[in-house]
Scaffold this motif. Structure first.
Motif, PDB file in Angstrom:
ATOM      1  N   GLU A 101    -104.328 -70.763  85.255  1.00  0.00           N
ATOM      2  CA  GLU A 101    -104.028 -70.813  86.689  1.00  0.00           C
ATOM      3  C   GLU A 101    -103.039 -69.742  87.120  1.00  0.00           C
ATOM      4  OE1 GLU A 101    -102.715 -74.776  87.520  1.00  0.00           O
ATOM      5  OE2 GLU A 101    -104.710 -75.643  87.297  1.00  0.00           O
TER       6      GLU A 101
ATOM      7  N   ASN B 277    -108.167 -68.410  87.087  1.00  0.00           N
ATOM      8  CA  ASN B 277    -108.420 -69.329  88.192  1.00  0.00           C
ATOM      9  C   ASN B 277    -107.183 -69.476  89.078  1.00  0.00           C
ATOM     10  OD1 ASN B 277    -109.938 -71.096  89.704  1.00  0.00           O
ATOM     11  ND2 ASN B 277    -110.269 -72.581  88.051  1.00  0.00           N
ATOM     12  N   ARG B 278    -107.338 -70.099  90.220  1.00  0.00           N
ATOM     13  CA  ARG B 278    -106.195 -70.493  91.049  1.00  0.00           C
ATOM     14  C   ARG B 278    -105.783 -71.920  90.696  1.00  0.00           C
ATOM     15  NH1 ARG B 278    -105.069 -68.109  95.781  1.00  0.00           N
ATOM     16  NH2 ARG B 278    -103.273 -69.509  95.662  1.00  0.00           N
ATOM     17  N   GLN B 279    -104.585 -72.304  91.154  1.00  0.00           N
ATOM     18  CA  GLN B 279    -104.077 -73.622  90.786  1.00  0.00           C
ATOM     19  C   GLN B 279    -104.820 -74.729  91.531  1.00  0.00           C
ATOM     20  OE1 GLN B 279    -102.764 -71.684  93.044  1.00  0.00           O
ATOM     21  NE2 GLN B 279    -101.220 -72.652  94.331  1.00  0.00           N
ATOM     22  N   ARG B 280    -104.772 -75.931  90.947  1.00  0.00           N
ATOM     23  CA  ARG B 280    -105.397 -77.088  91.588  1.00  0.00           C
ATOM     24  C   ARG B 280    -104.805 -77.290  92.977  1.00  0.00           C
ATOM     25  NH1 ARG B 280    -105.243 -77.939  86.291  1.00  0.00           N
ATOM     26  NH2 ARG B 280    -106.994 -78.928  85.232  1.00  0.00           N
TER      27      ARG B 280
ATOM     28  N   ARG C 100    -109.502 -72.376  94.905  1.00  0.00           N
ATOM     29  CA  ARG C 100    -109.994 -73.236  93.805  1.00  0.00           C
ATOM     30  C   ARG C 100    -111.035 -74.225  94.341  1.00  0.00           C
ATOM     31  NH1 ARG C 100    -107.443 -74.681  88.884  1.00  0.00           N
ATOM     32  NH2 ARG C 100    -108.551 -76.405  87.906  1.00  0.00           N
TER      33      ARG C 100
ATOM     34  N   ASP D 274    -114.859 -74.339  93.035  1.00  0.00           N
ATOM     35  CA  ASP D 274    -115.471 -75.563  92.503  1.00  0.00           C
ATOM     36  C   ASP D 274    -116.736 -75.916  93.291  1.00  0.00           C
ATOM     37  OD1 ASP D 274    -113.513 -75.752  90.604  1.00  0.00           O
ATOM     38  OD2 ASP D 274    -112.341 -77.276  91.650  1.00  0.00           O
TER      39      ASP D 274
ATOM     40  N   TYR E 208    -111.192 -71.120  82.966  1.00  0.00           N
ATOM     41  CA  TYR E 208    -111.160 -72.015  84.125  1.00  0.00           C
ATOM     42  C   TYR E 208    -109.808 -72.719  84.252  1.00  0.00           C
ATOM     43  CZ  TYR E 208    -112.315 -75.829  87.314  1.00  0.00           C
ATOM     44  OH  TYR E 208    -112.309 -76.704  88.372  1.00  0.00           O
TER      45      TYR E 208
END
Length: 634
Positions: free
Chosen positions: A546, A515-518, A523, A527, A543
């Motif tokens: 990151e 996944n990519r970072q928050r 991301r 989502d 998930y």
């Protein structure tokens, strides 16, 4: 069981350096050599040098004109010109010609009028007018250069003018460099599973040269005690200093410290520095031998702190120091009380303050050194610094370059690298610096006054609009503008041939995902798509794993570290992956309005609109650019 090397007496950086230099000075015998002056640039003189000849060697004309006997010109003025006769009253001279008695002055060519009898002058000449007397610049016997002086280009010219053709200087120290490790291979070899391409020693070569020494780099030595000992023992007899790379830590196959204890005295093993703790400082037969860690950043920092001072002492030069500026750190940095930590940072001037954005802190993150503008040093016994706090930064670029840098903090895209490449080429003295923290991280950096631009691609779930809704929510209207960037295609990066047959996001439940970072726009999009499909994030294996850039996602998939990850088409092409399109998006740049007219921002806009930039986007693939460079007021 093999014996481990335990760090029994960790010393501070200053304590370790002082102890080592003190031991070195007890045995150091500075060597000298005589070399031609024409080859002496940047060398250090052994002793004061005195002029052999005067300069000029004779009384010389300082102008093109005529040499005259000044007393014969006394009556000349505008109303009563005097006519002089050649060979009797004057001689024609050029600049640098000797002036011999009875001639004692020169009249410039533009101040005479040629007539049939000779020349007519309209002003008298004072004795020694426009004549350079013998020894005006240099007098034979005077000191030209003092001892311990680093020779500059102008010094070479003056030495030659004074008749000095050879000069005694400090001999360059010769340094043997040994990379070690069974897994190490040369860059020319084809890597196998577990191979590491050796590069640190080549970095050391150039650092030794920059410090004034002569580097002798040897092929890698496998992790074998006898081989390492034999090579070091021989090198100590031939060279002035030895550097051993890797094998300095606490592993069972890290033999360096044991070898050096057998051959000589280990003064320091382990320094309170991060990264770079496993440094070994030893003396063998009166010669300095330094063991540096294998991780590139640790090796670099260890060299600067402990090898540079030794070479400076051997070369009789000051230790090279980087300019230091005060900057405000863009995010909180937590540090251990036990270490002096060197944090790589990008630096730029935003508004009236310098901003330092931290980069990757891992000891193996060599690219963070390449990208860094300098180090933020967190002293030992400090727990770190808070976001916005003023820190001292050691710069590795000129301060003027930092001030003319566009500071970009936000979402990652390959186009930022393209723009960073194009900026100094098309706009001399201007640069682009980018730090990747995701779209939301970029907007928060703008809010704190830490960036000029925030690249963003944030989808508003309600309106389906990109970017503007987020800017209005965070900043209101009239403060931030949007520079249109590029359209790009987001999708799922999969291995070549798509072996798992992934056709969409619903297929990701059965694979290893990265996944990519928050806060990253990718991301946010992922989502949003999960929510649309009614898929619980917890059902996606990976998930919570990151990656901070599209290329990091592509690398994970390409190396079999993951089966799939969301990213952009250009990243898939760069890593030769297959790509499952999900949909188009808008990648734009948020900018406070007060920065729009800055020269380097205008240069940034010019590049966005340029044909060359668009050509490069076509090569990358997956981009549209019809609106690139347009400014949208919000």
């Amino acid at each position: 069981m093999a014996k481990r090397n335990l760090y029994l007496d960790i010393k501070s950086v200053d304590e370790a350096a002082e102890l080592y230099l003190s031991a070195l000075k007890k045995t150091l015998d500075i060597q000298y050599e005589t070399i031609p002056v024409v080859e002496s640039l940047e060398r250090v003189t052994r002793k004061a040098t005195y002029a052999k000849y005067c300069s000029p060697l004779f009384n010389a004309s300082a102008m093109d004109g005529i040499a005259v006997i000044s007393s014969r010109t006394d009556e000349a003025n505008e109303t009563n010109p005097v006519i002089l006769k050649e060979e009797e009253d004057y001689l024609v001279v050029d600049t640098g010609d000797p002036i011999h008695p009875p001639y004692d002055a020169v009249i410039m060519a533009e101040d005479i009028t040629e007539v049939e009898e000779g020349v007519k002058i309209f002003a008298s000449a004072a004795p020694w007018q426009h004549v350079r007397p013998i020894g005006e610049d240099i007098v034979a016997g005077e000191m030209i250069l003092p001892s311990n002086h680093k020779i500059r280009p102008i010094d070479v010219g003056v030495l030659l003018s004074a008749g000095i053709i050879d000069i005694e200087v400090v001999k360059k120290p010769e340094v043997a460099i040994f990379p070690t490790g069974t897994e190490i291979i040369e860059p020319t070899e084809t890597p196998a599973d577990g191979s590491i391409i050796e590069s640190n020693s080549r970095m050391f070569e150039n650092m030794v040269t920059r410090a004034g020494g002569i580097a002798h780099r040897f092929p890698p030595i496998i992790d074998d005690y006898e081989q390492i000992r034999n090579h070091v023992a021989e090198a100590v007899g031939r060279y002035d200093m030895v550097i051993i790379n890797a094998g300095s830590s606490a592993g069972t196959e890290d033999y360096t410290v044991h070898v050096l204890r057998e051959l000589g005295e280990v003064l320091v093993h382990g320094v309170a520095i991060k990264p770079g703790k496993p440094v070994i400082l030893a003396m063998v037969k009166g010669k300095p031998v330094v063991g540096l860690p294998g991780y590139p950043v640790s090796a670099y920092i260890g060299f600067e702190n402990f090898v540079d001072p030794v070479l400076a002492e051997m070369c009789q030069t000051p230790v090279r120091k980087n300019p230091v500026v005060q900057a405000h750190v863009s995010k909180r940095l937590v540090s251990s009380l036990k270490h002096k930590e060197y944090v790589r940072v990008k630096v730029g001037k935003v508004g009236d303050k310098m901003v330092a954005a931290p980069l990757a802190r891992g000891a193996g993150a060599a690219m963070s050194l390449v990208r860094a503008d300098g180090f933020c040093v967190i002293e030992q016994n400090s727990e770190g610094v808070e976001a916005g706090e003023a820190v001292q930064v050691q710069l590795y670029r000129e301060p003027e370059e930092v001030e003319n840098t566009v500071v970009v903090i936000g979402s990652h895209d390959l186009i930022l690298d393209v723009m960073a490449d194009m900026m100094p080429e098309s706009h001399k003295g201007m640069f682009v610096s980018s730090t990747h923290v995701g779209s939301m991280g970029g907007l928060m950096a703008l809010k704190r006054g830490e960036a000029h631009l925030a690249p963003i691609h944030l989808l508003d779930e309600t309106s389906g609009e990109y970017n503007i809704a987020y800017i209005k929510k965070l900043f209101g209207e009239g403060k931030i503008s949007l520079i249109k960037g590029v359209g790009r295609t987001q999708g799922i990066l999969v291995k070549k041939g798509n072996p798992l047959g992934i056709k969409g996001i619903e297929d990701l439940k059965d694979c290893r995902y990265v996944n990519r970072q928050r806060g990253a726009g990718t991301r946010v999009l992922f989502d949003y798509k999960l929510k649309q499909l009614g898929i619980e994030p917890s059902s996606i294996n990976g998930y919570d794993r990151e990656a901070t850039t599209h290329m990091a996602v592509a690398a994970a998939v390409g190396s079999d570290g993951a089966d799939a990850g969301m990213g952009i088409l250009s990243a898939a092409k760069a890593m030769d992956l297959d790509f499952v399109p999900i949909g188009p998006e808008e990648y734009d740049f948020a900018i406070p309005e007060q920065y729009l007219n800055l020269p380097h921002i205008q240069a940034f806009l010019e590049i966005l609109k340029s044909d060359e930039f668009h050509r490069r986007l076509d090569e990358l693939g997956g981009y549209t650019y019809e609106k690139a460079g347009e400014i949208v007021a919000i």
